[in-house]
Design an enzyme around this catalytic site. Structure first.
Site, PDB file in Angstrom:
ATOM      1  N   ASP A  19       0.827  -1.212   0.000  1.00 25.23           N
ATOM      2  CA  ASP A  19       0.000   0.000   0.000  1.00 25.23           C
ATOM      3  C   ASP A  19       0.861   1.261   0.000  1.00 25.23           C
ATOM      4  O   ASP A  19       1.981   1.247   0.506  1.00 25.23           O
ATOM      5  CB  ASP A  19      -0.926  -0.032   1.224  1.00 25.23           C
ATOM      6  N   HIS A  36       2.476   3.315  -8.962  1.00 21.26           N
ATOM      7  CA  HIS A  36       2.288   1.868  -9.208  1.00 21.26           C
ATOM      8  C   HIS A  36       3.486   1.317  -9.969  1.00 21.26           C
ATOM      9  O   HIS A  36       3.989   0.247  -9.650  1.00 21.26           O
ATOM     10  CB  HIS A  36       0.999   1.625  -9.997  1.00 21.26           C
ATOM     11  N   LEU A 130      10.729 -20.317  -4.724  1.00 20.65           N
ATOM     12  CA  LEU A 130       9.648 -19.573  -4.070  1.00 20.65           C
ATOM     13  C   LEU A 130       8.337 -19.647  -4.857  1.00 20.65           C
ATOM     14  O   LEU A 130       8.344 -19.541  -6.084  1.00 20.65           O
ATOM     15  CB  LEU A 130      10.084 -18.103  -3.947  1.00 20.65           C
TER      16      LEU A 130
HETATM   17  C1  IPE Z   1      -5.559  -2.773  -0.293  1.00 19.14           C
HETATM   18  O1  IPE Z   1      -5.164  -1.450  -0.485  1.00 19.14           O
HETATM   19  C2  IPE Z   1      -5.550  -3.503  -1.602  1.00 19.14           C
HETATM   20  C3  IPE Z   1      -4.238  -3.720  -2.191  1.00 19.14           C
HETATM   21  C4  IPE Z   1      -3.076  -3.414  -1.681  1.00 19.14           C
HETATM   22  C5  IPE Z   1      -4.272  -4.376  -3.474  1.00 19.14           C
HETATM   23  P1  IPE Z   1      -6.225  -0.282  -0.661  1.00 19.14           P
HETATM   24  O2  IPE Z   1      -5.448   0.977  -0.738  1.00 19.14           O
HETATM   25  O3  IPE Z   1      -7.132  -0.577  -1.775  1.00 19.14           O
HETATM   26  O4  IPE Z   1      -7.040  -0.378   0.699  1.00 19.14           O
HETATM   27  P2  IPE Z   1      -7.962   0.685   1.448  1.00 19.14           P
HETATM   28  O5  IPE Z   1      -8.983   1.142   0.462  1.00 19.14           O
HETATM   29  O6  IPE Z   1      -7.075   1.810   1.888  1.00 19.14           O
HETATM   30  O7  IPE Z   1      -8.524  -0.061   2.605  1.00 19.14           O
HETATM   31  C1  IPE Z   2      -1.543   0.188  -3.381  1.00 16.84           C
HETATM   32  O1  IPE Z   2      -1.315   1.557  -3.400  1.00 16.84           O
HETATM   33  C2  IPE Z   2      -1.768  -0.379  -4.765  1.00 16.84           C
HETATM   34  C3  IPE Z   2      -3.130  -0.866  -5.011  1.00 16.84           C
HETATM   35  C4  IPE Z   2      -4.101  -0.861  -4.155  1.00 16.84           C
HETATM   36  C5  IPE Z   2      -3.399  -1.404  -6.329  1.00 16.84           C
HETATM   37  P1  IPE Z   2      -2.505   2.588  -3.439  1.00 16.84           P
HETATM   38  O2  IPE Z   2      -2.837   2.885  -4.844  1.00 16.84           O
HETATM   39  O3  IPE Z   2      -3.624   2.128  -2.596  1.00 16.84           O
HETATM   40  O4  IPE Z   2      -1.819   3.871  -2.787  1.00 16.84           O
HETATM   41  P2  IPE Z   2      -2.478   4.890  -1.754  1.00 16.84           P
HETATM   42  O5  IPE Z   2      -3.008   4.091  -0.610  1.00 16.84           O
HETATM   43  O6  IPE Z   2      -3.547   5.630  -2.492  1.00 16.84           O
HETATM   44  O7  IPE Z   2      -1.334   5.776  -1.345  1.00 16.84           O
HETATM   45 MG    MG Z   3      -4.098   2.363  -0.649  1.00 15.16          MG
END
Ligand code: IPE
Ligand code: IPE
Ligand code: MG
Length: 246
Positions: A19, A36, A130
């Site tokens: 995240d 990303h 792995l």
């Molecule tokens: C959780 O992250 C999903 C992934 C890392 C794929 P999100 O950024 O989507 O989660 P929330 O919305 O903050 O809970």
């Molecule tokens: C995690 O990073 C990647 C996915 C959920 C696909 P985010 O895109 O949720 O990044 P934040 O949480 O908005 O910083």
């Molecule tokens: Mg996120």
């Protein structure tokens, strides 16, 4: 038994909620997709780190069932990035004997993504290193729901007797069938929630939360998480005193 290395216990299965990509990009005034893309370097580093440490399974939460609610442009960007990353990383996966697998509602992915993923899974299936598990179009509630559907179907046919349903049976109908539950679950970016990840499987996982944003996460952070895991007393409902006498 968990493998030991450098006097530390190494989890057999590590799960990661990757995240913070969006916030990482925002900090530099860039578009979210840039975050990303930068996250791929972290995936590479952590996959390599886990392989070096002798971890058996690494599950990466890459796209949740809820993530479809993001702006279409971001969803498309993520799916394209997935295809591109599989293409670019496949030779390295082969070289490092990494077996790629996936959990989630894979049929719900676009055909192009599903095909590319299936090819890579097939190509790496004999690798003995792995097991890299991508959680794609995954959610813990989806996993449990699909398991209940199949179990109920079997019960109606009479091939499963309701009284035979126990925890092991349920585990065997989840998408993680045959994979031990993660002993360690890491979430980056400072958020402290499970976000519908491995709900059943994380019942006794040790959680490690770090402020580090996913694109900045490297082997040294993975090692800190494993150190923290080693400092925990896993009691599984028992008392400390009981553990001392084992
Ligand atoms: C959780 O992250 C999903 C992934 C890392 C794929 P999100 O950024 O989507 O989660 P929330 O919305 O903050 O809970
Ligand atoms: C995690 O990073 C990647 C996915 C959920 C696909 P985010 O895109 O949720 O990044 P934040 O949480 O908005 O910083
Ligand atoms: Mg996120």
């Amino acid at each position: 038994m968990i493998a030991k290395r450098d006097g530390r216990e190494i989890p057999k299965h590590i799960a990661v909620i990757m995240d913070g990509n969006g916030r990482w990009a925002k900090k530099q005034g860039a578009m979210r997709i840039f975050g990303h893309r930068s996250g791929v370097q972290a995936v590479r580093d952590i996959t390599e780190g886990c392989a070096e440490l002798g971890v058996d399974h690494l599950t990466l939460y890459a796209f949740s069932t809820e993530n479809w609610s993001r702006p279409q442009k971001e969803v498309d960007g993520l799916m394209n990035l997935l295809i591109k990353t599989i293409n670019s990383e496949l030779p390295t996966l082969m070289k490092n004997k990494v077996r790629l697998t996936a959990i989630g509602d894979l049929q719900g992915l676009a055909t192009g993504v599903y095909k590319k993923l299936s090819l890579a899974i097939d190509e790496t299936k004999l690798n003995k290193g792995l097991n890299l598990i991508l959680a794609l179009n995954y959610s813990g509630k989806w996993d449990l729901t699909q398991a209940f559907k199949v179990i109920c179907g079997e019960a109606i046919k009479g091939t499963i007797k309701p009284e035979a349903i126990d925890e092991d049976l349920v585990s065997n109908y989840l998408s993680t069938k045959g994979i031990p539950d993660p002993e360690l679950l890491i979430r980056t970016s400072g958020e402290m929630r499970i976000s519908n990840f491995l709900l059943w499987q994380s019942a006794y996982s040790e959680f490690f939360f770090t402020e580090v944003l996913w694109p900045d996460f490297r082997k040294k952070h993975l090692n800190l998480a494993i150190d923290s895991f080693n400092d925990r007393e896993r009691r599984f409902g028992k008392t400390s005193e009981q553990l001392d006498f084992q």
